[in-house]
Design an enzyme around this catalytic site. Sequence first.
Site, PDB file in Angstrom:
ATOM      1  CE  LYS A   1      -5.509  96.263  38.799  1.00 36.93           C
ATOM      2  NZ  LYS A   1      -4.271  96.970  39.165  1.00 36.93           N
TER       3      LYS A   1
ATOM      4  CB  CYS B   1      -3.005  98.088  33.988  1.00 40.51           C
ATOM      5  SG  CYS B   1      -1.791  99.154  34.645  1.00 40.51           S
TER       6      CYS B   1
END
Length: 446
Positions: free
Chosen positions: A223, A277
């Site tokens: 991720k 992010c």
Amino acid sequence: MKQLQSLNKKIKTKKAKVAVIGLGYVGLPVACMLAETGFKVVGVDLKQDRVDLINQGISPIEGKEPGLSDLLNLVFHLGNFRATTDYSDLTDADIVLIDVETPIDDEHIPQYVALRSACQSLGKVMKDDVLLIVESTIAPGTMETLVRPLVEEFSGKKSGEDFFLGACPERVMPGKLLANLRNMSRVCGGDTPEIAETMKKFYRHIVQSDLDAADLITTEVTKTAENAFRDVNIAFANELALICQSVGADFLKVRELVNKSPGRNVLFAGAGVGGHCIPKDPWLLVYGAKGKADIRLIPAARGINESMPQQILIMLKGALNTYNKSLKDAKVGILGYAYLADSDDTRNSPSEKLLELLTDAQVDVVVQDPYVENFKQEILETINACDAIIVMVAHEEYSKIDLQQIKQRLNFPIIIDGRRVIDPKLANQAGLDYYGIGFGLSNLEG
Ligand code: SAJ
């Protein structure tokens, strides 16, 4: 393992009681989607006002999220989902998802206050045989060094025997939360392969795309690496743009030609990298390997992307200088305050950074953004009597601004195009001095 067999059965019949800790832009949609399929879901959040809104069937998520409000309303009336601030409501949960924030501080160290609190509060109330899945994005090693020991300490239970650990990072984007949850593949990181398989059975109820089993560390690295990869690629585009600018080439033309070469995909240079992010996840990846590997590229890429607002400031200073105008006497219009084109999301927006730099340089600044509250005023009215304007976000409407009108309203005909949405030739024809990221001025001749 018999406990997992019984959990698998409860998942198959949707009798498994689900809890979601953290009802933000990830936790709320996933809770609603699970409730829609028939699971009974309890959501926990610290914020009483958010819980109250949800328990009236009203979504507290800002911004346009297609389908979310209707879905919440549906599951609210189905009676399959309710929110609470009280962890004791999680006592009978079989599966618990953790969707809390995992920010980094100014030194790029992960701040796990919310994650720790969730693990401790859950540990105190959870029953035996719970499957605990962390969906938040975390640094590699966090499941091993923080989640497992904290839950064991506060529950007095043994992981792998009395409860089961998993990680399944979210892959959602603002504005497409439900669509992404349904259509993006997910990595189901299990403490054991059996746990990963149980997780795949669970997520199959809401995810239509690939569900890939992996172990915990692989999942944590994947991720954070996928976003670090994007950040490094954007940094390459930005550095190439600065090279083009300095040698008189046009980055967009170079990019187009490079990308004709097989296996090349140069991204877009721009005025900076914002969002929830991309600026954070590279630092989580680096933190996981801190002191264990010689890491240089990822931090360097972050530095390049973080410096793009400063590059814009340098361009502005040079442009004003051609009219003997100093920064401190200038009034500048910023077009775009969101971090992403055609979005109202301003988290970590490069425009915020530019505003800080301009304010430090005593520049008088006005801001316009058609999507962001407080900045929605009309463009021409906003930039009237400015000495220069700067395009910071590729909002669709900025590519259609009336350049003649702009020229008439500006004290000096300066446009700095941080997202390359304006045609340099048209700007020039309108009598504007065009400056663009990656646009070598020699391209204006001829
Ligand atoms: N940006 C550039 N140049 C580019 C692409 C983006 O400067 O070529 C800038 C944008 O202006 C923005 C920032 O980077 O300020 C981030 O843009 P983004 O397109 O990466 O959008 P995000 O932040 O919403 O990233 C999300 C991420 N998705 C998830 O975490 C699930 C990211 O992994 C996706 O790659 C990205 O969406 C996407 O592809 O849309």
